[in-house]
Design a protein around this motif. Structure first.
Motif, PDB file in Angstrom:
ATOM      1  N   UNK A  32     -52.622  40.359-114.218  1.00 15.25           N
ATOM      2  CA  UNK A  32     -52.565  38.880-114.145  1.00 15.25           C
ATOM      3  C   UNK A  32     -52.235  38.458-115.557  1.00 15.25           C
ATOM      4  N   UNK A  33     -53.140  39.067-116.544  1.00 12.92           N
ATOM      5  CA  UNK A  33     -53.102  38.303-117.911  1.00 12.92           C
ATOM      6  C   UNK A  33     -51.872  39.194-118.875  1.00 12.92           C
ATOM      7  N   UNK A  34     -51.512  40.462-118.553  1.00 12.73           N
ATOM      8  CA  UNK A  34     -50.704  41.114-119.320  1.00 12.73           C
ATOM      9  C   UNK A  34     -49.661  41.826-118.674  1.00 12.73           C
ATOM     10  N   UNK A  35     -49.707  41.859-117.321  1.00 12.27           N
ATOM     11  CA  UNK A  35     -48.728  42.806-116.590  1.00 12.27           C
ATOM     12  C   UNK A  35     -49.118  44.405-116.670  1.00 12.27           C
ATOM     13  N   UNK A  52     -44.605  44.467-126.966  1.00 16.11           N
ATOM     14  CA  UNK A  52     -43.949  43.527-126.704  1.00 16.11           C
ATOM     15  C   UNK A  52     -43.912  43.122-125.102  1.00 16.11           C
ATOM     16  N   UNK A  53     -44.037  43.963-124.244  1.00 22.98           N
ATOM     17  CA  UNK A  53     -44.158  43.620-122.581  1.00 22.98           C
ATOM     18  C   UNK A  53     -45.618  43.216-122.284  1.00 22.98           C
ATOM     19  N   UNK A  54     -46.423  42.817-123.031  1.00 21.38           N
ATOM     20  CA  UNK A  54     -47.728  42.312-122.645  1.00 21.38           C
ATOM     21  C   UNK A  54     -47.639  40.904-122.342  1.00 21.38           C
ATOM     22  N   UNK A  55     -47.328  40.727-121.227  1.00 22.67           N
ATOM     23  CA  UNK A  55     -47.080  39.176-120.635  1.00 22.67           C
ATOM     24  C   UNK A  55     -47.796  38.986-119.179  1.00 22.67           C
ATOM     25  N   UNK A  56     -47.953  37.801-119.165  1.00 22.94           N
ATOM     26  CA  UNK A  56     -48.744  37.562-117.756  1.00 22.94           C
ATOM     27  C   UNK A  56     -47.818  37.849-116.592  1.00 22.94           C
ATOM     28  N   UNK A  57     -48.271  38.252-115.623  1.00 28.54           N
ATOM     29  CA  UNK A  57     -47.748  38.600-114.193  1.00 28.54           C
ATOM     30  C   UNK A  57     -48.495  37.925-113.058  1.00 28.54           C
ATOM     31  N   UNK A  58     -47.961  37.360-112.317  1.00 24.17           N
ATOM     32  CA  UNK A  58     -48.401  36.702-111.198  1.00 24.17           C
ATOM     33  C   UNK A  58     -48.751  37.800-110.059  1.00 24.17           C
ATOM     34  N   UNK A  59     -48.230  38.961-109.866  1.00 25.33           N
ATOM     35  CA  UNK A  59     -48.566  39.973-109.019  1.00 25.33           C
ATOM     36  C   UNK A  59     -49.882  40.472-109.298  1.00 25.33           C
ATOM     37  N   UNK A  60     -50.585  40.246-110.214  1.00 24.38           N
ATOM     38  CA  UNK A  60     -51.873  40.457-110.291  1.00 24.38           C
ATOM     39  C   UNK A  60     -52.757  39.894-109.519  1.00 24.38           C
ATOM     40  N   UNK A  61     -52.543  38.698-109.224  1.00 23.70           N
ATOM     41  CA  UNK A  61     -53.350  38.091-108.330  1.00 23.70           C
ATOM     42  C   UNK A  61     -53.549  38.552-106.925  1.00 23.70           C
ATOM     43  N   UNK A  62     -52.487  39.201-106.567  1.00 21.69           N
ATOM     44  CA  UNK A  62     -52.507  40.148-105.249  1.00 21.69           C
ATOM     45  C   UNK A  62     -53.949  41.053-105.339  1.00 21.69           C
TER      46      UNK A  62
END
Length: 286
Positions: free
Chosen positions: A111-114, A66-76
């Motif tokens: 970025x894709x899944x946190x 359920x917590x497989x969601x995009x996260x912007x912090x991966x762009x770092x």
């Protein structure tokens, strides 16, 4: 909506990002493949991406968390890997380029899944580190050390077997001939290949963390033992006036002899660890 159907756009975006990554690193990937073909030290490289793909498939249940969601912090992490690649080009350090690719892959996964995507893909991405060539200084340092260790240990083994042997530098003096432990015989190629194999076994084995660390750490002494066994057998054959067999063992049959011996030692270690480390039963009720 079905969770798998809801994630189809995410998978499509991930596919597009990976395609762009392959395009950006195409020259690096070609250089790596050429090295796998030309350099015996990295001949195991073709096995690495296949095993990483298997790890992704084996851990595929993480994709539906359920917590497989995009996260912007991966762009770092993507930016860090891109900057590292630029540094490698500026200072002409070839090993930094594939290293930056691994960091960028971690960033894309985050970025894709946190965090869940990193947990899913982390072991597979880390295993890709075995495709990265060793820096030249590290390679020379390890090669020289292994060369000296192989010479001294093989000399001691020959003396223990009653063969007159004396080490002078990286040359073993026998009664009627000399056995030179040149750079190509230092065992570094065997060490790199077997280290990747031992790491793969540690990842797949259903063992405790202590056992897995022991399996990986044992790759170094096992690789050294296999190389010393080859050199010692060569010296014994020379002393037995079997020069042709000795040269065949030393050069032609080296890989065929060393890897099976190393695998046998690894299997023996797994057996001993299973018998030595007993899991503690919990006192809590079932």
């Amino acid at each position: 909506m079905d969770p798998q159907s809801a994630r189809k756009p995410l998978f499509l975006a991930a596919f597009v990002a990976l395609s762009a990554l392959v395009w950006a690193y195409w020259g690096t990937l070609v250089d790596i493949c050429v090295r796998w073909v030309d350099d015996p030290q990295y001949s195991h490289g073709f096995f690495v991406p296949v095993f990483s793909g298997y790890l992704l498939w084996r851990r595929r249940e993480h994709l539906w968390a359920n917590d497989f969601r995009p996260r912007w912090w991966g762009l770092g992490a993507v930016l860090v890997g891109t900057g590292l690649r630029f540094v490698g080009h500026v200072f002409y350090q070839p090993w930094i380029d594939p290293t930056s690719l691994i960091i960028v892959l971690f960033g894309l996964a985050a970025t894709a899944g946190g965090r869940r995507a990193v947990v899913w893909s982390g072991p597979a991405i880390l295993f890709l580190a075995f495709t990265v060539p060793l820096p030249y200084r590290v390679q020379m340092m390890l090669g020289g050390t292994l060369q000296r260790v192989a010479t001294l240990t093989s000399t001691y083994a020959l003396q223990t077997l009653g063969v007159p042997a004396v080490a002078e530098g990286n040359v073993i003096l026998l009664s009627e001939t000399t056995l030179g432990i040149v750079e190509a015989c230092n065992g570094l190629s065997m060490l790199v290949t077997f280290f990747a194999l031992a790491t793969g076994v540690a990842i797949l084995a259903k063992r405790s963390l202590v056992e897995r660390v022991a399996i990986v750490a044992s790759a170094v002494p096992i690789a050294v033992i296999a190389n010393v066994a080859r050199i010692t057998l060569t010296g014994v054959l020379f002393e037995a006036n079997q020069g042709e067999w000795a040269r065949a063992v030393f050069h032609d049959f080296a890989g065929l002899l060393m890897m099976p011996l190393a695998i046998a030692l690894l299997l023996g270690e797994l057996f001993i660890l299973k018998r030595s480390l007993i899991p503690v039963a919990s006192d809590a009720p079932a």
